[in-house]
Design a protein around this motif. Structure first.
Motif, PDB file in Angstrom:
ATOM      1  N   GLY A  82      13.382 -33.103 -33.285  1.00  0.00           N
ATOM      2  CA  GLY A  82      13.339 -31.661 -33.523  1.00  0.00           C
ATOM      3  C   GLY A  82      13.696 -31.281 -34.941  1.00  0.00           C
ATOM      4  O   GLY A  82      13.246 -30.254 -35.448  1.00  0.00           O
ATOM      5  N   HIS A  83      14.521 -32.111 -35.601  1.00  0.00           N
ATOM      6  CA  HIS A  83      14.945 -31.800 -36.962  1.00  0.00           C
ATOM      7  C   HIS A  83      13.961 -32.325 -37.998  1.00  0.00           C
ATOM      8  O   HIS A  83      13.924 -31.837 -39.129  1.00  0.00           O
ATOM      9  N   THR A  84      13.188 -33.368 -37.642  1.00  0.00           N
ATOM     10  CA  THR A  84      12.231 -33.954 -38.581  1.00  0.00           C
ATOM     11  C   THR A  84      10.827 -33.882 -38.009  1.00  0.00           C
ATOM     12  O   THR A  84      10.624 -33.658 -36.815  1.00  0.00           O
ATOM     13  N   ALA A  85       9.844 -34.125 -38.874  1.00  0.00           N
ATOM     14  CA  ALA A  85       8.441 -34.058 -38.462  1.00  0.00           C
ATOM     15  C   ALA A  85       7.959 -35.369 -37.861  1.00  0.00           C
ATOM     16  O   ALA A  85       6.906 -35.425 -37.247  1.00  0.00           O
ATOM     17  N   SER A 273       9.384 -17.648 -30.512  1.00  0.00           N
ATOM     18  CA  SER A 273       8.139 -17.936 -31.217  1.00  0.00           C
ATOM     19  C   SER A 273       8.320 -19.097 -32.170  1.00  0.00           C
ATOM     20  O   SER A 273       9.324 -19.173 -32.891  1.00  0.00           O
ATOM     21  N   TYR A 274       7.340 -19.985 -32.171  1.00  0.00           N
ATOM     22  CA  TYR A 274       7.369 -21.125 -33.089  1.00  0.00           C
ATOM     23  C   TYR A 274       7.170 -20.623 -34.521  1.00  0.00           C
ATOM     24  O   TYR A 274       6.277 -19.821 -34.781  1.00  0.00           O
ATOM     25  N   VAL A 282      13.704 -26.071 -33.909  1.00  0.00           N
ATOM     26  CA  VAL A 282      14.355 -27.302 -33.458  1.00  0.00           C
ATOM     27  C   VAL A 282      14.446 -27.327 -31.941  1.00  0.00           C
ATOM     28  O   VAL A 282      14.097 -28.323 -31.288  1.00  0.00           O
ATOM     29  N   SER A 283      14.896 -26.229 -31.358  1.00  0.00           N
ATOM     30  CA  SER A 283      15.031 -26.172 -29.898  1.00  0.00           C
ATOM     31  C   SER A 283      13.680 -26.314 -29.203  1.00  0.00           C
ATOM     32  O   SER A 283      13.556 -27.032 -28.201  1.00  0.00           O
TER      33      SER A 283
END
Length: 888
Positions: A82-85, A273-274, A282-283
């Protein structure tokens, strides 16, 4: 540089597999996420992992060219999800494999063809950069791969990168290994770090590895000595999601079409919303990733638990649920996303749709259970966190974390994550110390158990372990008494009337373990007799025979005869063999997710606990019952072998519930029906189990069901009792058992007709009574007033009488009372003329019910009430005349 052509993830998967089918590869379905006979892995984490036996030569592959799309789970970087791609727990690995067939030339040419040909993916060749192994002091450089890339594919030398072992050599300890060649795709400057010299190998996201082919050509002896393999293999791995990122030109694997569709469902449920904020993104990513992983894990048979792969699943679901709370969702919701996960993946994984209801049920139950835990624990955590911050502390107490874990069931990994979110660290060493002290306290408590506490006590190195000979002998005539225990103390002798423990150097008595009860029997020495009622095995391997001396005296060092109750043992054998057959039948009927979760094996009786999240249907139970009895009627020989554990696993033997096994294990095999690790006693042929009957099926815990059943003589006794009852009932109905069903149906129809006639008779009698009420009605004004008490009449009969009076006489005012079991029931009816004159049934009941200590009401033409003061019924009825007169 040209932009890549857009392909959906599902489209790319099929394209890859079909490409290698054109190269004479056998397409295999994805293996289960649960490793088979490989204790080195918790979950399958690469495309080649399930095919290790093909690479090592232990098994013959179905074909020497194979292609797969393998489901994988990796949890080493779960905190980064969630923190990285680039981090995800669930991903799919595309692979083409050669087991001693083609090698570097074909592998490289086919990789380039698939990626660059317009007929296939069609990536711009100028954006692709291969890498090869540079070599070191122990292993030569991969000049062959470099030559193929440069001379045959035509890549300029300055675009072929040479890297060391960390990047371009695959090995895992000793065994097959080799150099690898990777292909990187240049995604463009917008994904770069902007630093001078940024190129292939940089940590930024510009150059993405999309292909990795391992040339398995060496054998490592574990000391960096490499020799050429006779059978050289190809192991290609390409992340499907990574390829989709390139082809769809999106920022991360979370933006790929099928993954984003799942995120869209999550945003629909949560309202977040994304792209709204980093925290919400992240969530959303965590929930999306974890629900994908959980759905596939459950589909393959993993269930939430507190250890192993079950804990991985539990941790993912709990982490996702917590991020749902961070988005403001305070109810179970993850299960609602399962349908979208299934929809996006069912084309290639149809088993998801087949097991959707089960997956949904497992996730919902886990969410609901966790909600109870987290709601209570969160309040305590918030209090503890506030106390630390008030003191200016940056470290969260290990003792507080243990309190959350031990008292409130709060998972330690969740506590760590929440502490870090609050900008603090957790004192993990103090937590671990608390855990160790708890284990020590538990051990001390076990020692204090008294009699059975001796099962955990060592007697001393001078006393040998007991040799169990009960597989082949019911009686041993030359056993030696090596220890005696009386009142928790070692003793030299046991006398008549004394309870104690006898320890022998060898015994035919089976000690209670693995769910099988201990043997009963006797130990004798001349005229001395010790009755055994329990047997336990202590940690030193001593069999402790619990019981009482009924005659004579036993002394340490004496030679005795030990005899089990042979008939009781036969019943235990029957039940234990039936347990194995039941386990196999449940897996066949319900699915491979079924695992034993406990058992009890007694003479001709068994209890079997197993993992399953819903009640078994009667049809499924009937199937299970039939499969077990079919195996019994088949008369399958029961074969036992003692084998090295690895050999037993290769044979396909299955470990039973919670057992820890040594290097050598006992395997019990029943033809092609069942093969289990088991140290218990069994019949030598399934026919000896006798008739098997399921007595009950029920839930005993979340996700755990229990079946109780009988076999052998106990089942026969039940059948005989039931048959006697059947014959007795048949005699009562003057028929034979075969005609009893028809006779009972005939009797029931006759009784139904009689009841109908009786009701008609009672109704006519009631209406006749109502006519007599009309004939004797009093006249008040222009209305006819009827009051009557008929005790024992139910409300339905009162309504019928009331309806008759109201419909028969428009000017009637009728009030009926009945006393039943100390309670008063009142009914009032008013004809249409009475209602027109202002006399209403509801008003009457409201006026007279309080006289009986009650209340009531209703419509103008019909109303009911009640009361508790039986003695006041006459007063209530007497008040009706005055009420009507007053209204007129």
């Amino acid at each position: 540089m040209s932009q890549p052509k857009y392909y959906g993830l599902n489209e790319l998967r099929e394209m890859f597999l079909h490409f290698f089918e054109t190269k004479d590869h056998l397409r295999l379905p994805s293996f289960s996420l649960i490793p088979q006979n490989d204790a080195s892995l918790l979950l399958i984490n690469s495309g080649m992992a399930p095919m290790k036996p093909y690479f090592t030569g232990e098994q013959e592959p179905p074909r020497h060219r194979v292609t797969t799309c393998q489901k994988c789970i990796r949890t080493g970087d779960i905190e980064n999800i969630g923190h990285t791609a680039r981090h995800g727990t669930y991903f799919e690995m595309l692979g083409n494999f050669s087991f001693g067939d083609y090698f570097k030339n074909e592998a490289i040419h086919w990789a380039w063809e698939f990626l660059t040909s317009p007929e296939w993916v069609g990536l711009d060749p100028n954006r692709l950069y291969p890498s090869v192994f540079a070599g070191n002091e122990t292993t030569p450089a991969d000049d062959e791969a470099f030559r193929i890339w440069h001379e045959e594919i035509g890549i300029p030398e300055d675009r072929i990168f040479k890297f060391g072992k960390a990047d371009n050599f695959w090995e895992h300890g000793s065994g097959p290994c080799g150099p690898c060649s990777e292909i990187y795709y240049d995604r463009g400057e917008k994904y770069g770090c902007g630093k001078p010299g940024c190129t292939v190998g940089c940590d930024c996201d510009r150059y993405m590895e999309v292909w990795n082919v391992v040339f398995s050509q060496f054998d490592n002896d574990g000391h960096d000595h490499y020799t050429e393999l006779k059978q050289k293999n190809i192991d290609t791995g390409m992340g499907l999601e990574r390829l989709a990122v390139v082809c769809q030109d999106v920022d991360s694997l979370f933006d790929v079409d099928t993954v984003m569709n799942i995120t869209n469902k999550v945003t629909e449920i949560t309202g977040a919303s994304y792209g709204q904020s980093q925290e919400k993104d992240v969530s959303l990513r965590v929930i999306t990733d974890h629900i994908r992983s959980a759905s596939f894990m459950i589909c393959d048979g993993v269930l939430p638990s507190n250890e192993g792969r079950g804990y991985v699943l539990r941790r993912l679901l709990r982490r996702a649920a917590r991020h749902g709370k961070l988005l403001g969702v305070n109810r179970p919701f993850l299960y609602e996303v399962v349908d979208t996960v299934v929809h996006e993946n069912e084309g290639h994984y149809p088993e998801l749709r087949e097991r959707q209801a089960y997956i949904t049920k497992v996730i919902r139950v886990e969410e609901e259970n966790f909600a109870k835990t987290i709601d209570g624990g969160m309040k305590i955590f918030d209090q503890l966190l506030a106390e630390h911050k008030e003191k200016g502390e940056t470290t969260f107490s290990g003792a507080d974390a243990f309190k959350l874990y031990d008292t409130y069931g709060f998972p330690i990994d969740l506590t760590i994550e929440m502490v870090e979110d609050a900008g603090m660290t957790l004192d993990r060493s103090a937590f671990d110390q608390e855990m160790q002290e708890q284990k020590t306290r538990a051990r001390e408590a076990r020692k204090a158990l008294g009699d059975l506490g001796w099962a955990g006590v060592e007697f001393g190195k001078d006393i040998p372990s007991t040799e169990f000979v009960g597989y082949d002998h019911d009686t041993v005539e030359d056993a030696k008494v090596v220890a005696l225990v009386v009142e928790d103390e070692l003793a030299e002798e046991l006398m008549t009337g004394v309870d104690g423990i006898v320890v022998l150097d060898k015994t035919p008595f089976y000690a209670e373990m693995g769910g099988q009860v201990a043997d009963h029997g006797v130990i004798t020495c001349g005229g001395a007799k010790f009755e055994v009622n329990n047997v336990q095995k202590n940690k030193g391997g001593k069999f402790m025979h619990y019981g009482k001396v009924v005659s004579g005296t036993f002394k340490v060092g004496e030679t005795v005869t030990a005899s089990i109750d042979a008939e009781r043992r036969k019943g235990v054998r029957r039940a234990h063999s039936a347990t194995h057959l039941l386990d196999a039948a449940l897996k066949k009927v319900l699915g491979d997710h079924v695992h034993q979760a406990g058992s009890l094996v007694e003479p001709d009786r068994l209890r079997f606990d197993f993992t399953h999240f819903e009640a078994i249907t009667p049809e499924q139970l009937a199937q299970v019952d039939k499969l077990v009895n079919d195996a019994i009627l088949e008369g399958i020989p029961v074969v036992t072998e003692v084998l090295p554990i690895e050999e037993a696993k290769k044979k396909g033997a299955v470990a039973m519930f919670g057992e820890k096994y040594s290097d050598v294990v006992r395997v019990v095999e029943m033809g092609g029906v069942s093969m289990e690790f088991c140290g218990g006693t069994h019949v030598d042929n399934t026919a000896k189990v006798g008739p098997f009957r399921i007595k009950s099926e029920a839930s005993v815990a979340s996700g755990v069901r229990r079946i109780e059943a009988t076999v052998g003589q106990l089942t026969l006794d039940t059948i005989n009792r039931n048959q006697q009852v059947l014959f007795h009932i048949a005699q009562m109905f003057k028929t034979n058992p075969g005609e009893l069903e028809n006779r009972l149906e005939q009797q029931m129809n006759e009784m139904k007709d009689l009841r109908h006639e009786l009701e008609k008779f009672k109704e006519q009698a009631s209406l006749g009574e109502a006519r007599s009420f009309l004939a004797s009605a009093k006249t008040v004004g222009e209305l006819k007033v009827i009051t009557a008490q008929r005790d024992g009449m139910d409300a339905a009969a009162m309504r019928k009488q009331g309806d008759f009076l109201r419909d028969k006489e428009p000017g009637v005012v009728g009030v009926l009372a009945s006393v039943n079991d100390g309670k008063v029931t009142l009914l009032a009816v008013c004809g249409k003329d009475a209602v027109a004159k202002g006399v209403k049934a509801g008003d009457i009941i409201k006026a007279i019910a309080p006289i009986c200590g009650g209340k009531g009401g209703g419509k103008p033409d019909s109303a009911m009430g009640g009361g508790t003061e039986v003695s006041k019924v006459d007063d209530a009825l007497a008040a009706v005349d005055d009420f009507v007169a007053g209204k007129l």
